[in-house]
Design a protein around this motif. Structure first.
Motif, PDB file in Angstrom:
ATOM      1  N   LEU A 170       0.832   6.152  -7.395  1.00  0.00           N
ATOM      2  CA  LEU A 170      -0.433   6.439  -7.773  1.00  0.00           C
ATOM      3  C   LEU A 170      -0.659   8.015  -7.555  1.00  0.00           C
ATOM      4  O   LEU A 170      -1.575   8.767  -8.078  1.00  0.00           O
ATOM      5  CB  LEU A 170      -1.721   5.881  -7.080  1.00  0.00           C
ATOM      6  N   LYS A 171       0.387   8.713  -6.932  1.00  0.00           N
ATOM      7  CA  LYS A 171       0.196  10.209  -6.425  1.00  0.00           C
ATOM      8  C   LYS A 171       0.051  11.039  -7.710  1.00  0.00           C
ATOM      9  O   LYS A 171      -0.787  11.647  -7.666  1.00  0.00           O
ATOM     10  CB  LYS A 171       1.210  10.546  -5.667  1.00  0.00           C
ATOM     11  N   LYS A 172       0.655  10.538  -8.720  1.00  0.00           N
ATOM     12  CA  LYS A 172       0.701  11.355  -9.978  1.00  0.00           C
ATOM     13  C   LYS A 172      -0.694  11.401 -10.788  1.00  0.00           C
ATOM     14  O   LYS A 172      -1.115  11.944 -11.442  1.00  0.00           O
ATOM     15  CB  LYS A 172       1.894  10.979 -10.932  1.00  0.00           C
ATOM     16  N   SER A 173      -1.296  10.269 -10.346  1.00  0.00           N
ATOM     17  CA  SER A 173      -2.929  10.039 -10.833  1.00  0.00           C
ATOM     18  C   SER A 173      -4.004  10.372  -9.897  1.00  0.00           C
ATOM     19  O   SER A 173      -5.048  10.501 -10.196  1.00  0.00           O
ATOM     20  CB  SER A 173      -3.015   8.442 -11.233  1.00  0.00           C
ATOM     21  N   GLU A 174      -3.228  11.255  -8.783  1.00  0.00           N
ATOM     22  CA  GLU A 174      -4.104  11.706  -7.866  1.00  0.00           C
ATOM     23  C   GLU A 174      -5.071  10.701  -7.311  1.00  0.00           C
ATOM     24  O   GLU A 174      -6.352  10.989  -6.953  1.00  0.00           O
ATOM     25  CB  GLU A 174      -5.152  13.070  -8.508  1.00  0.00           C
ATOM     26  N   ILE A 175      -4.513   9.705  -7.081  1.00  0.00           N
ATOM     27  CA  ILE A 175      -5.439   8.651  -6.333  1.00  0.00           C
ATOM     28  C   ILE A 175      -4.509   8.299  -4.960  1.00  0.00           C
ATOM     29  O   ILE A 175      -3.273   8.164  -5.145  1.00  0.00           O
ATOM     30  CB  ILE A 175      -5.471   7.303  -7.008  1.00  0.00           C
ATOM     31  N   TYR A 176      -5.131   8.362  -3.763  1.00  0.00           N
ATOM     32  CA  TYR A 176      -4.293   8.018  -2.746  1.00  0.00           C
ATOM     33  C   TYR A 176      -4.768   6.667  -1.845  1.00  0.00           C
ATOM     34  O   TYR A 176      -5.795   6.575  -1.840  1.00  0.00           O
ATOM     35  CB  TYR A 176      -4.669   9.414  -1.721  1.00  0.00           C
ATOM     36  N   VAL A 177      -3.722   6.148  -1.454  1.00  0.00           N
ATOM     37  CA  VAL A 177      -3.865   4.924  -0.951  1.00  0.00           C
ATOM     38  C   VAL A 177      -3.427   4.899   0.877  1.00  0.00           C
ATOM     39  O   VAL A 177      -2.365   5.569   0.963  1.00  0.00           O
ATOM     40  CB  VAL A 177      -2.784   3.740  -1.626  1.00  0.00           C
ATOM     41  N   THR A 178      -4.329   4.439   1.496  1.00  0.00           N
ATOM     42  CA  THR A 178      -4.065   4.486   3.135  1.00  0.00           C
ATOM     43  C   THR A 178      -3.942   3.142   3.686  1.00  0.00           C
ATOM     44  O   THR A 178      -4.997   2.285   3.399  1.00  0.00           O
ATOM     45  CB  THR A 178      -5.238   5.429   3.817  1.00  0.00           C
ATOM     46  N   ASN A 189      -8.879  10.909   3.825  1.00  0.00           N
ATOM     47  CA  ASN A 189      -9.227  12.303   3.462  1.00  0.00           C
ATOM     48  C   ASN A 189      -8.147  13.227   3.460  1.00  0.00           C
ATOM     49  O   ASN A 189      -7.952  14.037   2.589  1.00  0.00           O
ATOM     50  CB  ASN A 189     -10.355  13.013   4.220  1.00  0.00           C
ATOM     51  N   ARG A 190      -7.241  12.994   4.443  1.00  0.00           N
ATOM     52  CA  ARG A 190      -6.093  13.809   4.648  1.00  0.00           C
ATOM     53  C   ARG A 190      -4.748  13.402   3.924  1.00  0.00           C
ATOM     54  O   ARG A 190      -3.797  13.755   3.818  1.00  0.00           O
ATOM     55  CB  ARG A 190      -5.684  13.819   6.172  1.00  0.00           C
ATOM     56  N   LYS A 191      -5.058  12.055   2.892  1.00  0.00           N
ATOM     57  CA  LYS A 191      -3.960  11.727   1.885  1.00  0.00           C
ATOM     58  C   LYS A 191      -2.862  11.083   2.813  1.00  0.00           C
ATOM     59  O   LYS A 191      -1.861  11.207   2.556  1.00  0.00           O
ATOM     60  CB  LYS A 191      -3.705  12.667   0.964  1.00  0.00           C
ATOM     61  N   LYS A 192      -3.075  10.616   4.047  1.00  0.00           N
ATOM     62  CA  LYS A 192      -2.204   9.834   4.850  1.00  0.00           C
ATOM     63  C   LYS A 192      -1.848   8.638   4.028  1.00  0.00           C
ATOM     64  O   LYS A 192      -2.782   7.846   4.045  1.00  0.00           O
ATOM     65  CB  LYS A 192      -2.577   9.837   6.089  1.00  0.00           C
ATOM     66  N   SER A 193      -0.841   8.166   4.355  1.00  0.00           N
ATOM     67  CA  SER A 193      -0.312   6.626   3.789  1.00  0.00           C
ATOM     68  C   SER A 193      -0.694   5.557   4.903  1.00  0.00           C
ATOM     69  O   SER A 193      -0.808   4.412   4.406  1.00  0.00           O
ATOM     70  CB  SER A 193       1.117   6.611   3.342  1.00  0.00           C
ATOM     71  N   ILE A 194      -0.509   6.065   6.007  1.00  0.00           N
ATOM     72  CA  ILE A 194      -0.844   5.167   7.010  1.00  0.00           C
ATOM     73  C   ILE A 194      -1.880   5.523   8.259  1.00  0.00           C
ATOM     74  O   ILE A 194      -1.787   6.798   8.488  1.00  0.00           O
ATOM     75  CB  ILE A 194       0.480   4.547   7.924  1.00  0.00           C
ATOM     76  N   SER A 253       0.802  -1.485   0.000  1.00  0.00           N
ATOM     77  CA  SER A 253       0.073  -0.241   0.054  1.00  0.00           C
ATOM     78  C   SER A 253       0.817   1.203  -0.002  1.00  0.00           C
ATOM     79  O   SER A 253       0.714   2.323  -0.859  1.00  0.00           O
ATOM     80  CB  SER A 253      -0.845  -0.135   1.211  1.00  0.00           C
ATOM     81  N   ARG A 254       1.957   1.324   0.599  1.00  0.00           N
ATOM     82  CA  ARG A 254       2.888   2.372   0.773  1.00  0.00           C
ATOM     83  C   ARG A 254       3.508   2.813  -0.402  1.00  0.00           C
ATOM     84  O   ARG A 254       3.507   3.872  -0.963  1.00  0.00           O
ATOM     85  CB  ARG A 254       3.853   2.411   1.880  1.00  0.00           C
ATOM     86  N   ALA A 255       3.758   1.705  -1.139  1.00  0.00           N
ATOM     87  CA  ALA A 255       4.611   1.786  -2.508  1.00  0.00           C
ATOM     88  C   ALA A 255       3.431   2.187  -3.240  1.00  0.00           C
ATOM     89  O   ALA A 255       3.791   3.199  -4.245  1.00  0.00           O
ATOM     90  CB  ALA A 255       5.073   0.492  -2.698  1.00  0.00           C
ATOM     91  N   LEU A 256       2.327   1.573  -3.548  1.00  0.00           N
ATOM     92  CA  LEU A 256       1.402   2.040  -4.309  1.00  0.00           C
ATOM     93  C   LEU A 256       0.879   3.573  -4.276  1.00  0.00           C
ATOM     94  O   LEU A 256       0.605   4.279  -5.111  1.00  0.00           O
ATOM     95  CB  LEU A 256       0.070   0.916  -4.436  1.00  0.00           C
ATOM     96  N   ASN A 257       0.798   3.864  -3.173  1.00  0.00           N
ATOM     97  CA  ASN A 257       0.435   5.430  -2.737  1.00  0.00           C
ATOM     98  C   ASN A 257       1.566   6.446  -3.359  1.00  0.00           C
ATOM     99  O   ASN A 257       1.000   7.381  -4.120  1.00  0.00           O
ATOM    100  CB  ASN A 257       0.409   5.544  -1.277  1.00  0.00           C
TER     101      ASN A 257
END
Ligand SMILES: NC(=O)c1ccc[n+]([C@@H]2O[C@H](COP(=O)([O-])OP(=O)(O)OC[C@H]3O[C@@H](n4cnc5c(N)ncnc54)[C@H](OP(=O)(O)O)[C@@H]3O)[C@@H](O)[C@H]2O)c1
Length: 239
Positions: A165-173, A217-222, A158-162
């Motif tokens: 995907l940031k450049k696509s404006e998709i956020y993974v937590t 919502n705050r785009k935090k990775s964890i 999940s952390r790597a994917l986050n």
């Protein structure tokens, strides 16, 4: 139509995700996935949102294919994916059955990875992916070896994917709860007793899910709920 897809929606943390996501105005429909159709239907009736019940065993590859076909046909606009389905069996590795040990990897890791991959093409800009890992991901655990390793996979993936995907404006937590009061322990501790100290750290599903949604919502990775679990994460870096 803005769709949220939630796995493990028939009980515990996943059920609570359904309830809290249903209150979000920006979501129009929730796709609820788990094996127990009746439970899904009961929960679906209690929320004020359109729901689609998808009763399926995520351990079965044909079912993942069925989901892929459903996505291709319906082309949903996905605003949120919550991968919550999972289980753990607390037992020494050599004493558990091979089916149980591999099953944990199939549900906790393989189906989570497959769903993430299959949903990505349908995700909107600003979309969120919430992956339910565990505090068990922080360090290896004798007696819970495959489960803790499976959750380390979820956290690192999940952390790597986050990042990717940031450049696509998709956020993974990645959500990393300590013990949460759910049916999880009915399955995990059938073979042995839950360590009694865990009872002192037991959180409620609403607390964990509220924090997870806020962190997403705050785009935090964890997302970690509770000071004790934060402290545990900090200490495990030195253990
Ligand atoms: N409770 C805790 O202390 C705790 C702590 C950290 C992390 N977690 C994680 O939180 C997640 C949710 O667990 P929970 O505590 O809410 O326990 P739970 O109440 O037992 O929920 C597990 C969910 O996963 C679904 N599921 C299990 N196997 C499945 C399969 N083969 N196919 C489809 N769905 C399946 C179950 O639905 P069906 O039985 O209807 O299929 C159920 O909805 C899990 O990933 C767990 O590892 C839990």
């Amino acid at each position: 139509m803005n769709v949220a897809i939630i796995t493990g929606a028939s009980s515990g943390i996943g059920e609570e995700f359904v309830r809290q996501v249903a209150r979000q105005t920006k979501i129009d429909e929730i796709w609820m996935i788990a094996r127990r159709r009746q439970k899904l239907e009961q929960i679906g009736k209690t929320v004020k949102k359109s729901v689609k019940v998808i009763a399926m065993d995520l351990q079965i590859k044909d079912n993942i294919k069925q989901l892929e076909d459903m996505l291709k046909k319906e082309k949903p606009s996905i605003g949120l994916l919550v991968n919550c389905a999972g289980y753990g069996i607390r037992k020494e590795f050599s004493k558990g059955s091979l089916e149980e040990e591999l099953g944990m990897i199939e549900v906790n890791c393989i189906s989570l990875t497959a769903l993430t991959y299959l949903c990505l093409p349908y995700m909107q800009k600003g979309g969120r992916i919430i992956q339910v890992a565990s505090a068990a991901s922080f360090l290896p655990q004798a007696g819970f070896a495959v489960y803790s390793a499976s959750k380390s996979y979820v956290l690192n993936f999940s952390r790597a994917l986050n990042k990717e995907l940031k450049k696509s404006e998709i956020y993974v937590t990645a959500v990393c709860p300590g013990p949460v009061d759910t049916d999880f322990f009915l399955i995990s501790d059938k073979g042995s007793k839950m360590p009694s100290y865990k009872k002192y750290f037991m959180a409620r599903t609403d607390q964990v899910v509220r924090k997870a949604i806020a962190d997403s919502n705050r785009k935090k990775s964890i997302s970690i709920y509770g000071v004790s679990i934060w402290l545990l994460r900090f200490l495990t870096r030195f253990i």
